[in-house]
Design an enzyme around this catalytic site. Structure first.
Site, PDB file in Angstrom:
ATOM      1  N   GLY A 185      -8.848  10.286 147.870  1.00 22.09           N
ATOM      2  CA  GLY A 185      -9.119  10.950 146.597  1.00 22.09           C
ATOM      3  C   GLY A 185     -10.602  11.241 146.486  1.00 22.09           C
ATOM      4  O   GLY A 185     -11.414  10.716 147.252  1.00 22.09           O
ATOM      5  N   ARG A 199     -16.411  10.761 145.225  1.00 22.99           N
ATOM      6  CA  ARG A 199     -17.767  11.082 144.759  1.00 22.99           C
ATOM      7  C   ARG A 199     -17.906  12.569 144.471  1.00 22.99           C
ATOM      8  O   ARG A 199     -18.982  13.145 144.580  1.00 22.99           O
ATOM      9  CB  ARG A 199     -18.786  10.655 145.794  1.00 22.99           C
ATOM     10  CG  ARG A 199     -18.577  11.302 147.146  1.00 22.99           C
ATOM     11  CD  ARG A 199     -19.849  11.262 147.892  1.00 22.99           C
ATOM     12  NE  ARG A 199     -19.663  11.663 149.265  1.00 22.99           N
ATOM     13  CZ  ARG A 199     -20.652  11.787 150.108  1.00 22.99           C
ATOM     14  NH1 ARG A 199     -21.872  11.550 149.715  1.00 22.99           N
ATOM     15  NH2 ARG A 199     -20.423  12.162 151.339  1.00 22.99           N
ATOM     16  N   LYS A 250     -20.553  17.479 144.038  1.00 23.32           N
ATOM     17  CA  LYS A 250     -20.403  16.399 145.028  1.00 23.32           C
ATOM     18  C   LYS A 250     -21.585  15.452 144.874  1.00 23.32           C
ATOM     19  O   LYS A 250     -22.738  15.875 144.961  1.00 23.32           O
ATOM     20  CB  LYS A 250     -20.383  17.030 146.430  1.00 23.32           C
ATOM     21  CG  LYS A 250     -20.089  16.073 147.552  1.00 23.32           C
ATOM     22  CD  LYS A 250     -19.814  16.848 148.840  1.00 23.32           C
ATOM     23  CE  LYS A 250     -19.677  15.925 150.030  1.00 23.32           C
ATOM     24  NZ  LYS A 250     -19.454  16.699 151.271  1.00 23.32           N
ATOM     25  N   ASP A 291     -20.306   4.255 145.548  1.00 24.30           N
ATOM     26  CA  ASP A 291     -21.049   4.424 144.296  1.00 24.30           C
ATOM     27  C   ASP A 291     -20.850   5.813 143.674  1.00 24.30           C
ATOM     28  O   ASP A 291     -21.392   6.101 142.616  1.00 24.30           O
ATOM     29  CB  ASP A 291     -22.542   4.160 144.527  1.00 24.30           C
ATOM     30  CG  ASP A 291     -23.138   5.099 145.575  1.00 24.30           C
ATOM     31  OD1 ASP A 291     -22.410   5.982 146.080  1.00 24.30           O
ATOM     32  OD2 ASP A 291     -24.338   4.951 145.892  1.00 24.30           O
ATOM     33  N   GLY A 292     -20.106   6.666 144.371  1.00 25.46           N
ATOM     34  CA  GLY A 292     -19.856   8.005 143.824  1.00 25.46           C
ATOM     35  C   GLY A 292     -21.036   8.952 143.955  1.00 25.46           C
ATOM     36  O   GLY A 292     -21.021  10.060 143.428  1.00 25.46           O
ATOM     37  N   ARG A 326     -20.453  22.697 145.236  1.00 29.89           N
ATOM     38  CA  ARG A 326     -19.690  23.308 146.320  1.00 29.89           C
ATOM     39  C   ARG A 326     -18.727  24.342 145.747  1.00 29.89           C
ATOM     40  O   ARG A 326     -18.101  24.108 144.725  1.00 29.89           O
ATOM     41  CB  ARG A 326     -18.935  22.206 147.063  1.00 29.89           C
ATOM     42  CG  ARG A 326     -18.038  22.712 148.156  1.00 29.89           C
ATOM     43  CD  ARG A 326     -17.854  21.666 149.239  1.00 29.89           C
ATOM     44  NE  ARG A 326     -16.921  20.627 148.852  1.00 29.89           N
ATOM     45  CZ  ARG A 326     -16.612  19.598 149.652  1.00 29.89           C
ATOM     46  NH1 ARG A 326     -17.158  19.479 150.850  1.00 29.89           N
ATOM     47  NH2 ARG A 326     -15.768  18.686 149.264  1.00 29.89           N
ATOM     48  N   ARG A 386      -5.966  19.842 150.721  1.00 32.40           N
ATOM     49  CA  ARG A 386      -6.129  19.390 152.103  1.00 32.40           C
ATOM     50  C   ARG A 386      -4.775  18.994 152.688  1.00 32.40           C
ATOM     51  O   ARG A 386      -3.821  18.770 151.934  1.00 32.40           O
ATOM     52  CB  ARG A 386      -7.032  18.146 152.105  1.00 32.40           C
ATOM     53  CG  ARG A 386      -8.340  18.348 151.385  1.00 32.40           C
ATOM     54  CD  ARG A 386      -8.801  17.048 150.703  1.00 32.40           C
ATOM     55  NE  ARG A 386      -9.943  17.282 149.810  1.00 32.40           N
ATOM     56  CZ  ARG A 386     -11.202  17.183 150.185  1.00 32.40           C
ATOM     57  NH1 ARG A 386     -11.493  16.817 151.401  1.00 32.40           N
ATOM     58  NH2 ARG A 386     -12.187  17.446 149.347  1.00 32.40           N
ATOM     59  N   ASP A 402      -7.920  14.610 155.858  1.00 30.22           N
ATOM     60  CA  ASP A 402      -8.452  14.909 154.516  1.00 30.22           C
ATOM     61  C   ASP A 402      -9.577  15.930 154.585  1.00 30.22           C
ATOM     62  O   ASP A 402      -9.994  16.460 153.548  1.00 30.22           O
ATOM     63  CB  ASP A 402      -8.951  13.623 153.826  1.00 30.22           C
ATOM     64  CG  ASP A 402      -9.890  12.822 154.709  1.00 30.22           C
ATOM     65  OD1 ASP A 402      -9.506  12.506 155.850  1.00 30.22           O
ATOM     66  OD2 ASP A 402     -11.012  12.523 154.273  1.00 30.22           O
ATOM     67  N   ASN A 403     -10.053  16.213 155.783  1.00 25.71           N
ATOM     68  CA  ASN A 403     -11.113  17.210 155.930  1.00 25.71           C
ATOM     69  C   ASN A 403     -10.589  18.505 156.522  1.00 25.71           C
ATOM     70  O   ASN A 403     -11.349  19.286 157.106  1.00 25.71           O
ATOM     71  CB  ASN A 403     -12.245  16.643 156.788  1.00 25.71           C
ATOM     72  CG  ASN A 403     -12.956  15.485 156.086  1.00 25.71           C
ATOM     73  OD1 ASN A 403     -12.897  15.373 154.864  1.00 25.71           O
ATOM     74  ND2 ASN A 403     -13.614  14.640 156.840  1.00 25.71           N
TER      75      ASN A 403
HETATM   76  P1  AMP Z   1     -15.854  12.020 153.775  1.00 24.90           P
HETATM   77  O1  AMP Z   1     -16.201  11.130 154.913  1.00 24.90           O
HETATM   78  O2  AMP Z   1     -17.040  12.607 153.081  1.00 24.90           O
HETATM   79  O3  AMP Z   1     -14.818  13.031 154.091  1.00 24.90           O
HETATM   80  O4  AMP Z   1     -15.221  11.053 152.657  1.00 24.90           O
HETATM   81  C1  AMP Z   1     -14.081  10.305 152.867  1.00 24.90           C
HETATM   82  C2  AMP Z   1     -13.668   9.626 151.586  1.00 24.90           C
HETATM   83  O5  AMP Z   1     -14.662   8.685 151.167  1.00 24.90           O
HETATM   84  C3  AMP Z   1     -13.486  10.568 150.402  1.00 24.90           C
HETATM   85  O6  AMP Z   1     -12.393  10.107 149.656  1.00 24.90           O
HETATM   86  C4  AMP Z   1     -14.765  10.418 149.630  1.00 24.90           C
HETATM   87  O7  AMP Z   1     -14.582  10.723 148.279  1.00 24.90           O
HETATM   88  C5  AMP Z   1     -15.079   8.942 149.838  1.00 24.90           C
HETATM   89  N1  AMP Z   1     -16.519   8.677 149.711  1.00 24.90           N
HETATM   90  C6  AMP Z   1     -17.492   9.006 150.563  1.00 24.90           C
HETATM   91  N2  AMP Z   1     -18.690   8.598 150.112  1.00 24.90           N
HETATM   92  C7  AMP Z   1     -18.479   7.984 148.919  1.00 24.90           C
HETATM   93  C8  AMP Z   1     -19.311   7.360 147.939  1.00 24.90           C
HETATM   94  N3  AMP Z   1     -20.633   7.266 148.103  1.00 24.90           N
HETATM   95  N4  AMP Z   1     -18.718   6.845 146.842  1.00 24.90           N
HETATM   96  C9  AMP Z   1     -17.403   6.920 146.676  1.00 24.90           C
HETATM   97  N5  AMP Z   1     -16.565   7.505 147.540  1.00 24.90           N
HETATM   98  C10 AMP Z   1     -17.077   8.035 148.664  1.00 24.90           C
HETATM   99 MG    MG Z   2     -13.885  14.417 153.177  1.00 26.18          MG
END
Ligand code: AMP
Ligand code: MG
Length: 481
Positions: A87, A90, A110, A122-123, A173, A180, A249-250
């Site tokens: 989900g 962030r 983002k 931390d979002g 973005r 996805r 998810d990407n």
């Molecule tokens: P990504 O590697 O950017 O595709 O992220 C994979 C998952 O990790 C996604 O669900 C993101 O929302 C979550 N995520 C990545 N970085 C953070 C963060 N700093 N805080 C909360 N969720 C994160």
């Molecule tokens: Mg992602």
């Protein structure tokens, strides 16, 4: 209203399990660092209204544009092969902006603070990775490759803590959507067939309207997504792009490149090239990308099986028939790409071999992918490479060119429109981001400007036209989350 936002939030009208309503968390001192004026114009927005302090507050999530309905989207994903519930942890979708010509784009912040999906995160996002996404997504767009885009980057005036404190940042973005493969996997894992049915119809209407009336919607969607991925991966490989983290998810169902983390462009040609610091086994290496796309599509098909047919065996047979087309589709796209890279308009049975032999030589000679293709010249003159294997290949290639009716100048035009002169080379990207970290945005602006016309050599800074000087290639990138 002044900026010209026109929100119509169809995703927020979907039933409850698709998302959580959540507002961005305000930040201390938003300041605009990057703003994409051409993109703003193309969206029908007024750039002048999007430059001031009010706009920085909006791009940071402190205020909302009129009619925004912030949500965090639910999704899952196979990360390095393992299914996880994810989900938007962030990111927050403000809504869908309708352009004056009727196109619909997700506007997403983002790094805008925690959501119900943040797990332990931390979002937030750090400035470096958000500038990286801005730079590379805009470069991909200019290269003519389907991609999400970047409208703005702000700094928040608050630190984020990774291995060290870093400036916090929010990226705006712009995407055709954020649906996805993992969005479907989320509902499949819950066994929520009704949600899958709704999502299938929604995705078809939004991204594949010409397939929306198909007798078997799930199969029609699978086929549409398969075709776009087969084309997208061939386009990535045309320019030497390594996504770096092709988790399900990407992978966007729109067919856009999404989620710029540890992505990089190859310098020397090497199918095994891996940049991501956490991709220990080369799962997402340059040459693995078609295979991984096929693997991801198989996960997508699994999520859709109940909708494809009520009888499991029939469902599997029908989905497999579609999945099996991927390899042929990719190969056809790749052959078309390599023909264009070699200036070929006609087709001969040995073209694939001709391209493969050049690549094999490049691999063995550690030749730079971008430079080699760009310096090939159909005028018959050998580029400065005194190598017997290459020279023999070159003679065969010029003979092949002579067997097509198109004049050499036309072949040269095709090659120059297919083989970029400038790509975001890692050492340049890292240097520009390091300077930005010292509050010097000039190198980043210069790089962005060069990358906005990647097929032109004229007027480009010389160092951007060349491979990295010996000893400087960068072999590792970090997703920086
Ligand atoms: P990504 O590697 O950017 O595709 O992220 C994979 C998952 O990790 C996604 O669900 C993101 O929302 C979550 N995520 C990545 N970085 C953070 C963060 N700093 N805080 C909360 N969720 C994160
Ligand atoms: Mg992602």
């Amino acid at each position: 209203m002044r900026a010209g936002w026109r929100f119509d939030n169809s995703y927020a009208r979907l039933p409850n399990p698709f998302f959580s309503r959540v507002n961005p968390s305000p930040v201390a001192q938003p300041r605009l660092v990057m703003f994409n004026e051409p993109l703003a114009r193309s969206l029908g927005l007024d750039p002048e209204a999007l430059r001031g302090p009010d706009a920085a507050a909006m791009f940071a999530g402190n205020t909302l544009p009129p009619c925004a309905e912030p949500i965090a989207q639910a999704y899952a994903g196979h990360q390095y092969g393992h299914l996880t519930r994810l989900g938007d942890g962030r990111a927050i979708l403000l809504g869908e902006h309708r352009t004056p010509t009727g196109e619909r784009f997700d506007i997403q912040l983002k790094g805008s603070g925690p959501t119900p999906y943040s797990r332990r995160g931390d979002g937030r996002a750090a400035l470096g990775p958000m500038l990286r996404e801005y730079l590379i997504s805009e470069a991909m767009h200019a290269l003519g490759i389907p991609t999400t885009r970047s409208l703005a980057v702000v700094v928040t005036g608050e630190p984020v803590f990774r291995e060290q404190p870093l400036p916090g940042s929010v990226l705006t973005r712009v995407a055709a959507s954020h649906i996805r493969v993992g969005t479907f996997e989320y509902f499949a894992a819950l066994g929520d067939t009704e949600a899958l049915r709704v999502l299938t119809g929604y995705t078809l209407e939004r991204h594949y309207p010409d397939r929306a009336q198909a007798g078997n919607p799930a199969l029609a969607l699978l086929e549409g997504v398969m075709e776009r991925q087969a084309s997208l991966i061939a386009q990535w490989m045309r320019v030497g792009f390594v996504h770096g983290v092709m988790n399900t998810d990407n992978m966007a169902l729109s067919g856009e490149t999404i989620d710029y983390g540890p992505c990089a462009f190859i310098d020397a040609y090497d199918p095994a090239a891996v940049f991501s610091s956490i991709d220990y086994h080369g799962r997402y290496a340059f040459g693995q990308q078609p295979g991984i796309a096929a693997w991801n599509l198989a996960r997508f098909a699994e999520a859709l099986l109940h909708l494809v047919d009520p009888t499991p065996e029939t469902a599997v047979a029908k989905a497999t028939e579609v999945l099996e087309k991927f390899q042929d589709r990719f190969r056809a796209n790749w052959l078309e790409v390599t023909r264009a890279k070699l200036g070929l308009f006609t087709s001969e049975p040995d073209d694939e071999l001709l391209a493969e032999e050049l690549l094999r030589w490049m691999h063995q000679a550690k030749a730079d992918y971008t430079e080699t293709f760009r310096k090939l010249n159909p005028d018959g003159k050998l580029p400065l490479k005194d190598d017997t294997v290459f020279n023999a290949w070159h003679a065969r290639w010029t003979a092949r060119l002579a067997r097509q009716p198109q004049p050499r100048a036309e072949a040269a035009r095709l090659m120059n429109a297919t083989n970029p002169a400038v790509i975001p080379r890692n050492h340049e990207v890292e240097a520009a981001l390091a300077a930005a970290g010292r509050n010097d945005l000039a190198p980043l602006e210069r790089l962005l400007s060069a990358l906005s016309r990647p097929y032109d050599e004229a007027g480009q800074p010389a160092e951007l036209l060349n491979p990295p000087p010996p000893g400087t290639p960068i072999c590792r990138t970090f997703c920086g989350t």
